[in-house]
Enzyme design. Sequence first.
Site, mmCIF file in Angstrom:
data_model
loop_
_atom_site.group_PDB
_atom_site.id
_atom_site.type_symbol
_atom_site.label_atom_id
_atom_site.label_comp_id
_atom_site.label_asym_id
_atom_site.label_seq_id
_atom_site.Cartn_x
_atom_site.Cartn_y
_atom_site.Cartn_z
ATOM 1 N N GLY A 1 0.958 -1.372 -0.020
ATOM 2 C CA GLY A 1 -0.188 0.151 0.064
ATOM 3 C C GLY A 1 0.728 1.191 0.067
ATOM 4 O O GLY A 1 0.583 2.263 -0.565
ATOM 5 N N THR A 2 1.887 1.107 0.755
ATOM 6 C CA THR A 2 2.954 2.343 0.996
ATOM 7 C C THR A 2 3.352 2.617 -0.550
ATOM 8 O O THR A 2 3.441 4.169 -1.056
ATOM 9 C CB THR A 2 4.013 2.250 1.837
ATOM 10 O OG1 THR A 2 3.734 1.497 2.938
ATOM 11 C CG2 THR A 2 4.815 3.336 1.862
ATOM 12 N N ASN B 1 -7.610 3.868 9.471
ATOM 13 C CA ASN B 1 -6.953 2.261 9.859
ATOM 14 C C ASN B 1 -7.319 2.386 11.483
ATOM 15 O O ASN B 1 -7.500 1.196 12.004
ATOM 16 C CB ASN B 1 -5.475 2.255 9.544
ATOM 17 C CG ASN B 1 -4.785 3.772 9.636
ATOM 18 O OD1 ASN B 1 -4.822 4.650 9.022
ATOM 19 N ND2 ASN B 1 -3.910 3.541 10.267
ATOM 20 N N SER C 1 -3.710 -3.010 -0.704
ATOM 21 C CA SER C 1 -2.797 -3.821 -0.321
ATOM 22 C C SER C 1 -3.307 -5.294 0.027
ATOM 23 O O SER C 1 -4.510 -5.008 1.075
ATOM 24 C CB SER C 1 -2.028 -3.136 1.051
ATOM 25 O OG SER C 1 -0.844 -3.706 1.238
ATOM 26 N N HIS D 1 -2.563 -7.736 2.169
ATOM 27 C CA HIS D 1 -2.260 -8.067 3.423
ATOM 28 C C HIS D 1 -3.667 -7.461 4.272
ATOM 29 O O HIS D 1 -3.754 -8.216 5.466
ATOM 30 C CB HIS D 1 -1.039 -8.013 4.188
ATOM 31 C CG HIS D 1 -0.683 -6.622 4.516
ATOM 32 N ND1 HIS D 1 -0.743 -6.136 5.914
ATOM 33 C CD2 HIS D 1 -0.113 -5.494 3.859
ATOM 34 C CE1 HIS D 1 -0.594 -5.100 6.029
ATOM 35 N NE2 HIS D 1 -0.125 -4.615 4.785
ATOM 36 N N THR E 1 10.366 -8.319 -13.248
ATOM 37 C CA THR E 1 9.720 -9.476 -13.395
ATOM 38 C C THR E 1 8.542 -9.466 -12.034
ATOM 39 O O THR E 1 8.853 -9.172 -11.250
ATOM 40 C CB THR E 1 10.717 -10.555 -13.318
ATOM 41 O OG1 THR E 1 11.904 -10.426 -14.329
ATOM 42 C CG2 THR E 1 10.160 -11.834 -13.417
ATOM 43 N N CYS F 1 2.039 1.163 13.278
ATOM 44 C CA CYS F 1 3.423 1.760 13.023
ATOM 45 C C CYS F 1 3.734 2.599 14.159
ATOM 46 O O CYS F 1 4.876 2.964 14.432
ATOM 47 C CB CYS F 1 3.148 2.580 11.717
ATOM 48 S SG CYS F 1 2.307 2.011 10.510
HETATM 49 N N1 PLP Z 1 -2.665 3.219 4.256
HETATM 50 C C1 PLP Z 1 -3.485 2.721 4.969
HETATM 51 C C2 PLP Z 1 -4.911 3.626 5.582
HETATM 52 C C3 PLP Z 1 -2.970 1.954 5.745
HETATM 53 O O1 PLP Z 1 -3.690 1.227 6.931
HETATM 54 C C4 PLP Z 1 -1.827 1.278 5.470
HETATM 55 C C5 PLP Z 1 -1.394 0.088 6.359
HETATM 56 O O2 PLP Z 1 -1.466 0.018 7.780
HETATM 57 C C6 PLP Z 1 -0.992 1.525 4.806
HETATM 58 C C7 PLP Z 1 -1.453 2.794 3.757
HETATM 59 C C8 PLP Z 1 0.308 1.061 4.172
HETATM 60 O O3 PLP Z 1 -0.004 -0.165 3.494
HETATM 61 P P1 PLP Z 1 1.324 -1.420 3.713
HETATM 62 O O4 PLP Z 1 1.516 -1.949 4.773
HETATM 63 O O5 PLP Z 1 0.758 -2.348 2.381
HETATM 64 O O6 PLP Z 1 2.606 -0.685 2.865
#
Ligand code: PLP
Length: 381
Positions: free
Chosen positions: A70-71, A149, A198, A200, A236, A324
């Site tokens: 996601g990042t 989140n 993302s 996961h 790849t 985080c």
């Molecule tokens: N954006 C939101 C709203 C999230 O909750 C998260 C992960 O906690 C991310 C971005 C980042 O995703 P990733 O952990 O896959 O990099």
Amino acid sequence: MIYFDNNATTQVAPGVFEAMKTFLTHAYGNPSSAHDLGHSVRKAVSEARQSVANLLGASGPDEIVFTSCGTESDNWAILGALEANPGKKHIVTTRVEHEAVRKLCEKLQKNGYEVTWLDVDSDGSLELEQFQKSLRSDTVLVSVMLANNETGILFPVEEIAEIVKSNSDALFHVDGVNAAGKIPIDLKNTAIDLFSISAHKFHGPKGIGALYIRDGLNLPPHSIGGGQERGRRAGTEAVHQIAGIGKAAELAMKHLPLSEVRRLRDKFEDEILNTIPNTKLNGTSDRSKRLPNTSNISFTGMNGEVILAMLDQAGICVSTGSACNAEVQKMSPVLETMNIPFTDAMGAIRFSLGRYNTEEEVDFVLSKLKQIVTDLRKMQP
Ligand code: PLP
């Protein structure tokens, strides 16, 4: 173990693991290869792309590009939008974004961009009039999350998209990482340009995400190299991961709209608020404006870290905020922006349920929580 931390990450669904295994054993071909092994792997990548497109209600699979998380999707969307429009220097975002957006915007601010940071009110909502006023002729990008989140609060991104398009030429990016797989999404009927997800977060593997890029939008490529992903993100393809996100998307679609998760969450939340004294919900009590799985609750005057540790000893996983922030003992910027008093914010716990949780687990966590809070309060001076 009882896992109530599904906004941090989720258990890989057994079907997802099975789908991935094939590409770590016999189907190890490179999707760019011209032989049969390559063809079969390429087909799997296409199928996964279609599944993700279905989950997001995209117009077609070509709008989906695979990334590593996601990042990365958030970073690419933002930096790509800026690169595509070098003359404009104004960005609009909110103070409650995930760090993947917030920290990048802070860095951009240091590097010459002007950022308007929108506040939210005490129930977590955005003031749309204030938002509209923030748009300018030099606004290059608006980046707003769909689901928070920490609190599960949903921003009305479809409405925001309309405001963006009728008041500016800016691109609109939505961080949908904590929303995808939890609520239905239909991007083709919105004016959203870019949308990050993302795997996961919806029972897929870690290390794979995707960026939706609206058809016709010419976003500069993320990486230059072998031309994979139609020249947009070279390298790849991580085929096993892609198969994983594809299967996870397919299974998530089958489970939407998470009615059972919602029922369990509602019961859990009501029971805490009604039976444990000095508890408060952080975020709107209008449940239609929150994810169906999340409750962020303050145990006033208590230390959330201690509650978390005691729940952990009882085999129960929760979070005090965004994962985080787990190492950092400071008030979450999300709760701070909502003007939650310090004594409430320090005692805030995020409970995030998922499709594998059961009624028995909810009852067990409730009884442990009541006992822990009662015991800790007895020890308070
Ligand atoms: N954006 C939101 C709203 C999230 O909750 C998260 C992960 O906690 C991310 C971005 C980042 O995703 P990733 O952990 O896959 O990099």
